[in-house]
Write a protein that holds these residues in place. Structure first.
Motif, PDB file in Angstrom:
ATOM      1  N   GLU A 117       1.077  -1.730   0.193  1.00 29.22           N
ATOM      2  CA  GLU A 117      -0.177  -0.289   0.096  1.00 29.22           C
ATOM      3  C   GLU A 117       1.138   1.055   0.190  1.00 29.22           C
ATOM      4  OE1 GLU A 117      -3.501   0.161  -0.382  1.00 29.22           O
ATOM      5  OE2 GLU A 117      -2.927  -2.130  -0.617  1.00 29.22           O
ATOM      6  N   GLY A 118       2.125   1.368  -0.761  1.00 31.09           N
ATOM      7  CA  GLY A 118       2.720   2.385  -0.805  1.00 31.09           C
ATOM      8  C   GLY A 118       3.875   1.969  -1.890  1.00 31.09           C
ATOM      9  N   ASP A 176      -1.575  13.456   8.185  1.00 31.21           N
ATOM     10  CA  ASP A 176      -1.933  13.051   9.091  1.00 31.21           C
ATOM     11  C   ASP A 176      -1.007  12.140   9.584  1.00 31.21           C
ATOM     12  OD1 ASP A 176      -1.831  10.464   7.239  1.00 31.21           O
ATOM     13  OD2 ASP A 176      -4.191  10.457   7.185  1.00 31.21           O
ATOM     14  N   ARG A 177      -1.837  11.325  10.957  1.00 29.82           N
ATOM     15  CA  ARG A 177      -0.800  11.219  11.791  1.00 29.82           C
ATOM     16  C   ARG A 177      -0.898   9.618  11.968  1.00 29.82           C
ATOM     17  NH1 ARG A 177       2.710  12.580  16.067  1.00 29.82           N
ATOM     18  NH2 ARG A 177       3.097  10.196  15.332  1.00 29.82           N
ATOM     19  N   HIS A 178      -1.182   8.472  10.345  1.00 30.81           N
ATOM     20  CA  HIS A 178      -1.334   7.838  10.510  1.00 30.81           C
ATOM     21  C   HIS A 178      -0.997   6.800  11.469  1.00 30.81           C
ATOM     22  CE1 HIS A 178       0.787   8.562   7.110  1.00 30.81           C
ATOM     23  NE2 HIS A 178       1.908   7.324   7.835  1.00 30.81           N
ATOM     24  N   ASP A 179       0.626   7.237  11.692  1.00 29.47           N
ATOM     25  CA  ASP A 179       1.171   6.429  13.390  1.00 29.47           C
ATOM     26  C   ASP A 179       0.230   5.994  14.101  1.00 29.47           C
ATOM     27  OD1 ASP A 179       1.901   9.013  13.227  1.00 29.47           O
ATOM     28  OD2 ASP A 179       3.635   7.811  13.897  1.00 29.47           O
ATOM     29  N   LEU A 180      -0.523   7.285  14.520  1.00 33.56           N
ATOM     30  CA  LEU A 180      -0.910   6.772  15.884  1.00 33.56           C
ATOM     31  C   LEU A 180      -2.533   6.703  15.684  1.00 33.56           C
ATOM     32  CD1 LEU A 180       0.383  10.455  17.493  1.00 33.56           C
ATOM     33  CD2 LEU A 180       0.737   8.078  17.927  1.00 33.56           C
ATOM     34  N   GLU A 202      -3.152   0.345  10.682  1.00 30.63           N
ATOM     35  CA  GLU A 202      -3.687  -0.378   9.144  1.00 30.63           C
ATOM     36  C   GLU A 202      -2.506   0.129   7.901  1.00 30.63           C
ATOM     37  OE1 GLU A 202      -6.619   0.342  10.764  1.00 30.63           O
ATOM     38  OE2 GLU A 202      -6.234  -1.020  12.454  1.00 30.63           O
ATOM     39  N   LYS A 203      -2.997   1.584   8.403  1.00 30.21           N
ATOM     40  CA  LYS A 203      -2.530   2.582   7.145  1.00 30.21           C
ATOM     41  C   LYS A 203      -0.614   2.595   7.116  1.00 30.21           C
ATOM     42  CE  LYS A 203      -3.486   6.464   4.541  1.00 30.21           C
ATOM     43  NZ  LYS A 203      -3.282   7.982   4.444  1.00 30.21           N
ATOM     44  N   GLN A 204      -0.594   2.860   8.883  1.00 25.45           N
ATOM     45  CA  GLN A 204       0.916   2.740   8.868  1.00 25.45           C
ATOM     46  C   GLN A 204       1.648   1.169   8.619  1.00 25.45           C
ATOM     47  OE1 GLN A 204       2.857   5.212   9.740  1.00 25.45           O
ATOM     48  NE2 GLN A 204       4.718   4.178   9.442  1.00 25.45           N
ATOM     49  N   TRP A 205       0.712   0.128   9.132  1.00 25.94           N
ATOM     50  CA  TRP A 205       1.193  -0.926   9.164  1.00 25.94           C
ATOM     51  C   TRP A 205       1.910  -1.165   6.688  1.00 25.94           C
ATOM     52  CZ3 TRP A 205       3.146  -5.577  11.279  1.00 25.94           C
ATOM     53  CH2 TRP A 205       3.471  -6.789  11.096  1.00 25.94           C
ATOM     54  N   GLY A 206       0.947  -1.242   6.267  1.00 27.53           N
ATOM     55  CA  GLY A 206       1.228  -0.543   4.878  1.00 27.53           C
ATOM     56  C   GLY A 206       2.148  -0.374   4.420  1.00 27.53           C
ATOM     57  N   TYR A 207       1.795   0.809   4.536  1.00 27.21           N
ATOM     58  CA  TYR A 207       3.148   1.702   4.436  1.00 27.21           C
ATOM     59  C   TYR A 207       4.565   1.095   4.881  1.00 27.21           C
ATOM     60  CZ  TYR A 207       0.528   5.655   3.567  1.00 27.21           C
ATOM     61  OH  TYR A 207      -0.379   6.582   2.970  1.00 27.21           O
ATOM     62  N   GLU A 208       4.370   0.969   5.901  1.00 30.19           N
ATOM     63  CA  GLU A 208       6.196  -0.095   6.715  1.00 30.19           C
ATOM     64  C   GLU A 208       5.773  -1.484   5.729  1.00 30.19           C
ATOM     65  OE1 GLU A 208       7.969   2.041   8.204  1.00 30.19           O
ATOM     66  OE2 GLU A 208       6.827   3.218   9.272  1.00 30.19           O
ATOM     67  N   GLU A 209       5.328  -1.978   5.838  1.00 32.40           N
ATOM     68  CA  GLU A 209       4.944  -2.974   4.783  1.00 32.40           C
ATOM     69  C   GLU A 209       5.897  -2.729   3.275  1.00 32.40           C
ATOM     70  OE1 GLU A 209       2.417  -7.287   4.326  1.00 32.40           O
ATOM     71  OE2 GLU A 209       1.779  -5.443   3.333  1.00 32.40           O
ATOM     72  N   ALA A 249       6.258   3.022  22.048  1.00 34.74           N
ATOM     73  CA  ALA A 249       7.703   1.908  22.168  1.00 34.74           C
ATOM     74  C   ALA A 249       7.034   0.861  21.248  1.00 34.74           C
ATOM     75  CB  ALA A 249       8.023   1.506  23.109  1.00 34.74           C
ATOM     76  N   ARG A 250       5.602   1.053  21.307  1.00 30.37           N
ATOM     77  CA  ARG A 250       5.241  -0.465  20.676  1.00 30.37           C
ATOM     78  C   ARG A 250       4.780  -0.106  19.597  1.00 30.37           C
ATOM     79  NH1 ARG A 250       2.336  -1.412  26.134  1.00 30.37           N
ATOM     80  NH2 ARG A 250       0.697  -0.660  25.134  1.00 30.37           N
ATOM     81  N   GLN A 251       4.634   1.315  19.276  1.00 31.01           N
ATOM     82  CA  GLN A 251       4.362   1.250  17.630  1.00 31.01           C
ATOM     83  C   GLN A 251       5.982   1.238  16.895  1.00 31.01           C
ATOM     84  OE1 GLN A 251       2.861   5.594  18.474  1.00 31.01           O
ATOM     85  NE2 GLN A 251       0.305   4.970  18.186  1.00 31.01           N
ATOM     86  N   TYR A 252       6.284   1.882  17.585  1.00 28.93           N
ATOM     87  CA  TYR A 252       8.492   2.039  16.380  1.00 28.93           C
ATOM     88  C   TYR A 252       8.206   0.233  16.378  1.00 28.93           C
ATOM     89  CZ  TYR A 252       9.281   6.171  16.564  1.00 28.93           C
ATOM     90  OH  TYR A 252       9.741   8.315  16.608  1.00 28.93           O
ATOM     91  N   LEU A 253       7.782  -0.785  17.140  1.00 30.70           N
ATOM     92  CA  LEU A 253       8.193  -2.194  16.635  1.00 30.70           C
ATOM     93  C   LEU A 253       7.490  -2.616  16.644  1.00 30.70           C
ATOM     94  CD1 LEU A 253       8.925  -2.837  20.803  1.00 30.70           C
ATOM     95  CD2 LEU A 253      10.550  -3.106  19.160  1.00 30.70           C
TER      96      LEU A 253
END
Length: 150
Positions: free
Chosen positions: A26-27, A57-61, A65-72, A118-122
């Motif tokens: 997704e990115g 937007d602060r999709h990381d917060l 799901e959107k943040q997961w797609g970007y990082e994936e 911390a969990r968000q970064y992990l």
């Protein structure tokens, strides 16, 4: 990005595995295209005088799901561009930096007692790892289709 159409054609355009609606990642479509352009020996002009406003937007917060797609997608890009014959060494350094930075940030927030951040970064690194593995499966599936067609 504003691109010359002959350059985009020369590098084969966008990889349809990347970007919203691709069904895979997704990115990452613009980063992948830029790497293809660099890999073809072409140049990209950065002009800081040109400004485009894009609401952040602060999709990381608010949208994990959107943040997961970007990082994936980042994990998949790291895998794609670290293969032999690609611009691998610089990509591997970038991948190592992205991963180390997330672990360092997680450690920092743990020391501060902010377990949520911390969990968000992990989670970012977990998504990158998932993208790395998923891209391999995607490559294997494409190779299997090619063999079946022959």
């Amino acid at each position: 990005m504003f691109l010359l159409s002959d350059v985009v054609r020369k590098v084969g355009g966008y990889d349809e595995q990347f970007g919203l609606g691709s069904g895979s990642f997704e990115g990452g479509e613009e980063t992948d295209l830029a790497l293809k352009i660099f890999g073809a020996g072409k140049h990209i002009l950065f002009t800081p005088d040109v400004r485009i406003w894009h609401p952040q937007d602060r999709h990381d917060l608010h949208m994990p799901e959107k943040q997961w797609g970007y990082e994936e997608a980042w994990g998949a890009l790291f895998r794609k561009w670290s293969r032999p014959g690609r611009i691998g060494p610089s990509i591997l350094v970038s991948a190592a930096w992205f991963i180390a930075r997330s672990y360092l940030a997680a450690a920092f927030h743990i020391l501060r007692g902010d377990w949520r951040v911390a969990r968000q970064y992990l989670r970012k690194n977990a998504a990158r790892r998932a993208g790395w593995l998923k891209y391999r499966r995607t490559e294997d599936a494409s190779a299997a289709k090619g063999l079946a067609a022959n």
